[in-house]
Design a protein around this motif. Structure first.
Motif, PDB file in Angstrom:
ATOM      1  N   LYS A  64       8.090 -20.939 -49.475  1.00 36.19           N
ATOM      2  CA  LYS A  64       9.151 -21.519 -48.655  1.00 36.19           C
ATOM      3  C   LYS A  64       9.976 -20.428 -47.977  1.00 36.19           C
ATOM      4  O   LYS A  64      10.287 -20.520 -46.784  1.00 36.19           O
ATOM      5  N   ILE A  65      10.310 -19.397 -48.739  1.00 38.19           N
ATOM      6  CA  ILE A  65      11.109 -18.298 -48.192  1.00 38.19           C
ATOM      7  C   ILE A  65      10.324 -17.567 -47.107  1.00 38.19           C
ATOM      8  O   ILE A  65      10.858 -17.262 -46.039  1.00 38.19           O
ATOM      9  N   SER A  66       9.061 -17.318 -47.368  1.00 36.79           N
ATOM     10  CA  SER A  66       8.212 -16.618 -46.396  1.00 36.79           C
ATOM     11  C   SER A  66       8.077 -17.415 -45.104  1.00 36.79           C
ATOM     12  O   SER A  66       8.196 -16.862 -44.001  1.00 36.79           O
ATOM     13  N   ASN A  67       7.836 -18.715 -45.230  1.00 37.13           N
ATOM     14  CA  ASN A  67       7.696 -19.562 -44.044  1.00 37.13           C
ATOM     15  C   ASN A  67       8.999 -19.645 -43.262  1.00 37.13           C
ATOM     16  O   ASN A  67       9.002 -19.624 -42.027  1.00 37.13           O
ATOM     17  N   LYS A  68      10.122 -19.744 -43.972  1.00 36.81           N
ATOM     18  CA  LYS A  68      11.417 -19.819 -43.303  1.00 36.81           C
ATOM     19  C   LYS A  68      11.719 -18.507 -42.586  1.00 36.81           C
ATOM     20  O   LYS A  68      12.221 -18.506 -41.455  1.00 36.81           O
ATOM     21  N   ALA A  69      11.387 -17.385 -43.227  1.00 34.16           N
ATOM     22  CA  ALA A  69      11.599 -16.075 -42.603  1.00 34.16           C
ATOM     23  C   ALA A  69      10.756 -15.937 -41.342  1.00 34.16           C
ATOM     24  O   ALA A  69      11.226 -15.421 -40.321  1.00 34.16           O
ATOM     25  N   GLU A  70       9.512 -16.424 -41.397  1.00 36.31           N
ATOM     26  CA  GLU A  70       8.643 -16.371 -40.227  1.00 36.31           C
ATOM     27  C   GLU A  70       9.198 -17.243 -39.100  1.00 36.31           C
ATOM     28  O   GLU A  70       9.195 -16.841 -37.936  1.00 36.31           O
ATOM     29  N   ASP A  71       9.703 -18.417 -39.462  1.00 34.39           N
ATOM     30  CA  ASP A  71      10.297 -19.312 -38.468  1.00 34.39           C
ATOM     31  C   ASP A  71      11.529 -18.670 -37.826  1.00 34.39           C
ATOM     32  O   ASP A  71      11.667 -18.671 -36.597  1.00 34.39           O
ATOM     33  N   LEU A  72      12.398 -18.103 -38.639  1.00 32.00           N
ATOM     34  CA  LEU A  72      13.609 -17.469 -38.110  1.00 32.00           C
ATOM     35  C   LEU A  72      13.267 -16.244 -37.264  1.00 32.00           C
ATOM     36  O   LEU A  72      13.892 -16.006 -36.218  1.00 32.00           O
ATOM     37  N   GLY A  73      12.271 -15.484 -37.694  1.00 33.51           N
ATOM     38  CA  GLY A  73      11.817 -14.342 -36.894  1.00 33.51           C
ATOM     39  C   GLY A  73      11.288 -14.797 -35.551  1.00 33.51           C
ATOM     40  O   GLY A  73      11.549 -14.158 -34.513  1.00 33.51           O
TER      41      GLY A  73
END
Length: 68
Positions: A6-15
């Motif tokens: 979840k954290i990885s996907n959210k970081a990718e989305d925010l990036g």
């Protein structure tokens, strides 16, 4: 979905959102497109993880039904 996923996907989305915004500010169409692509990829990963979670839940329910 694990917390790290979840954290990885959210970081990718925010990036991706940051790249898109930077592309909009600078007029860089390539950076804007890359940002949008990152967001789409993150969304697809989330969708796949949600399907996996739903399948696992269903399998668990079926197993529990046969144990009774």
């Amino acid at each position: 979905m694990s917390l790290s996923d979840k954290i990885s996907n959210k970081a990718e989305d925010l990036g991706g959102k940051a790249k898109e915004a930077a592309g909009n500010l600078t007029g860089d169409d390539s950076l804007r497109a890359e940002g949008k692509a990152d967001q789409v990829e993150s969304g697809l990963k989330n969708a796949v993880e949600n399907v996996k979670d739903a399948v696992e839940d269903t399998v668990d329910k079926v197993k529990n039904a046969f144990k009774k």
